[in-house]
Scaffold this motif. Structure first.
Motif, short mmCIF file in Angstrom:
data_model
loop_
_atom_site.label_atom_id
_atom_site.label_comp_id
_atom_site.label_asym_id
_atom_site.label_seq_id
_atom_site.Cartn_x
_atom_site.Cartn_y
_atom_site.Cartn_z
N UNK A 255 -9.62 25.68 30.44
CA UNK A 255 -10.81 26.03 30.38
C UNK A 255 -11.31 23.99 29.98
N UNK A 256 -12.21 24.12 30.59
CA UNK A 256 -13.02 22.44 30.37
C UNK A 256 -13.80 22.54 29.01
N UNK A 257 -13.48 21.68 28.19
CA UNK A 257 -14.37 21.50 26.88
C UNK A 257 -15.24 20.27 27.00
N UNK A 258 -16.20 20.38 26.10
CA UNK A 258 -16.81 18.96 25.87
C UNK A 258 -16.29 18.47 24.57
N UNK A 259 -15.80 17.19 24.67
CA UNK A 259 -14.87 16.77 23.51
C UNK A 259 -15.31 15.23 23.12
N UNK A 260 -15.49 15.07 21.90
CA UNK A 260 -15.50 13.71 21.41
C UNK A 260 -14.10 12.94 21.02
N UNK A 261 -13.89 11.66 21.39
CA UNK A 261 -12.81 11.24 20.79
C UNK A 261 -13.00 9.88 20.16
N UNK A 262 -12.92 9.65 18.90
CA UNK A 262 -13.18 8.55 18.23
C UNK A 262 -12.14 7.78 17.89
N UNK A 263 -12.07 6.40 18.26
CA UNK A 263 -10.86 5.62 17.96
C UNK A 263 -10.03 5.25 19.34
N UNK A 264 -10.22 4.17 20.01
CA UNK A 264 -9.54 3.93 21.21
C UNK A 264 -8.58 2.79 21.04
N UNK A 265 -7.63 3.03 20.22
CA UNK A 265 -6.75 1.88 19.64
C UNK A 265 -5.52 2.11 20.81
N UNK A 266 -4.20 1.59 20.40
CA UNK A 266 -3.35 1.75 21.21
C UNK A 266 -2.54 3.32 21.63
N UNK A 267 -2.98 3.92 20.57
CA UNK A 267 -2.81 5.52 20.86
C UNK A 267 -3.86 6.13 21.20
N UNK A 268 -4.98 5.91 20.73
CA UNK A 268 -6.41 6.83 21.08
C UNK A 268 -6.62 6.55 22.60
N UNK A 269 -6.58 5.37 22.99
CA UNK A 269 -7.04 5.09 24.31
C UNK A 269 -6.14 6.04 25.37
N UNK A 270 -5.06 6.05 25.33
CA UNK A 270 -4.21 6.96 26.36
C UNK A 270 -4.43 8.37 26.05
N UNK A 271 -4.63 8.59 24.83
CA UNK A 271 -4.62 9.96 24.33
C UNK A 271 -6.00 10.58 25.14
N UNK A 272 -6.97 9.99 24.76
CA UNK A 272 -8.53 10.34 25.22
C UNK A 272 -8.27 10.41 26.91
N UNK A 273 -7.37 9.61 27.59
CA UNK A 273 -7.36 9.46 29.04
C UNK A 273 -6.63 10.66 29.43
N UNK A 274 -5.74 11.19 28.79
CA UNK A 274 -5.18 12.52 29.10
C UNK A 274 -5.92 13.54 29.06
N UNK A 275 -6.98 13.67 27.98
CA UNK A 275 -7.99 14.63 28.12
C UNK A 275 -8.80 14.76 29.16
N UNK A 276 -9.36 13.46 29.60
CA UNK A 276 -10.00 13.32 30.85
C UNK A 276 -9.45 13.72 32.04
N UNK A 277 -8.23 13.38 32.11
CA UNK A 277 -7.62 13.86 33.40
C UNK A 277 -7.27 15.36 33.34
N UNK A 278 -7.15 15.84 32.09
CA UNK A 278 -7.01 17.62 32.17
C UNK A 278 -8.30 17.96 32.57
N UNK A 279 -9.20 17.35 32.91
CA UNK A 279 -10.40 18.02 33.33
C UNK A 279 -11.28 18.08 32.02
#
Length: 293
Positions: free
Chosen positions: A1-25
């Motif tokens: 299910x595609x969700x509306x998500x906010x991601x706060x903090x794009x450091x060396x961990x957050x940046x790729x983690x948020x990217x995975x969420x976007x790639x998951x749709x």
């Protein structure tokens, strides 16, 4: 299910983690204190950038955070422009920061007061694990909140486990850091001993890594340690912050952590060498420097 998500903090961990969420749709809105980083993320992954955590959370069903420490976390979640100021009732806040169990419980209460939900979910696996989407996530929260979050967390994790109520995730991460500190010190001492004994250290590691002495640190860090390369990985400053929290928690619960306290002091020495941003495996460099005196 595609969700509306906010991601706060794009450091060396957050940046790729948020990217995975976007790639998951998922539809991802990001916030970062350095605007240029958020703009770069949007250019790479799509989604949107918000000017504040509150704005990022305004339409989000889930809000993820991954920042530096307790104070940073309070600011992005409970500050004047924090996520709770913009979150709708029922929004689930999932925090990946390695922080104290106390601040997790504090923010849980703040979320409840706003009609929102909170779960602490610190991670292990480092930047490499975040980029490859194979993190281990230790969660503290209600079973119903975990059930909602787990499928989303699987976007960048190979293991997601509910450890107990809010705060249990952070306590489990402390166990992780206590164990890592001891393993890295043991590896550094073993390699230093091999050097002093005139052995081929690479050959030694090739042999002992096939037996009971093997560890993630040995397999993934020995080559850079041998090459005196430490400008990478999990910074000593971050480990010092984590071990300080472990020792503070132990002072409250009565646990004895003599090795952790000792290794924390060794990391202080690494910081004094100018190695605050070096990888935690720089404990070997500390021993090498001591031999030169």
């Amino acid at each position: 299910m595609s969700l509306d998500i906010a991601f706060l903090g794009l450091g060396v961990m957050g940046y790729p983690m948020a990217g995975h969420l976007a790639r998951a749709g998922h539809r991802v809105t990001v916030y970062n204190r350095t605007t240029a980083t958020a703009e770069h993320w949007v250019a790479e992954h799509g989604g949107q950038r918000a000017d504040s955590p509150a704005a990022a959370a305004q339409h989000a069903q889930m809000v993820f955070s991954c920042v530096g420490n307790d104070d940073d976390l309070r600011a992005v979640l409970a500050g004047t422009d924090g996520a709770l100021a913009g979150a709708r009732p029922g929004t689930l806040l999932v925090d990946h920061t390695t922080a104290s169990a106390d601040v997790a419980r504090e923010l849980h209460q703040a979320a409840l007061a706003q009609g929102a939900r909170f779960m602490d979910a610190p991670v292990s696996g480092g930047q490499q694990g975040a980029e490859q989407g194979v993190l281990t996530i230790m969660c503290g929260g209600a079973e119903s909140d975990f059930a909602d979050a787990e499928p989303v967390l699987r976007s960048y994790a190979r293991a997601v486990t509910l450890m107990g109520n809010v705060g249990a995730g952070q306590l489990t991460k402390m166990v992780n850091q206590i164990c890592v500190a001891g393993v890295v010190q043991g590896l550094a001492e073993g390699m230093s001993f091999a050097e002093q004994a005139g052995l081929d250290v690479q050959r030694v590691i090739d042999v002992v890594s096939q037996g009971a002495a093997s560890s993630w640190q040995m397999v993934n860090r020995h080559r850079t340690m041998l090459a005196d390369q430490y400008q990478h990985g999990f910074a000593v400053d971050w480990m010092r912050k984590d071990l300080d929290m472990c020792l503070a928690e132990a002072a409250q619960n009565g646990a004895e952590l003599p090795l952790t306290e000792l290794v924390n002091d060794f990391y202080r020495e690494v910081q004094a060498l100018g190695g605050g941003r070096w990888d935690t495996s720089a404990l070997l460099k500390r021993l090498q420097q001591r031999r030169k005196k």
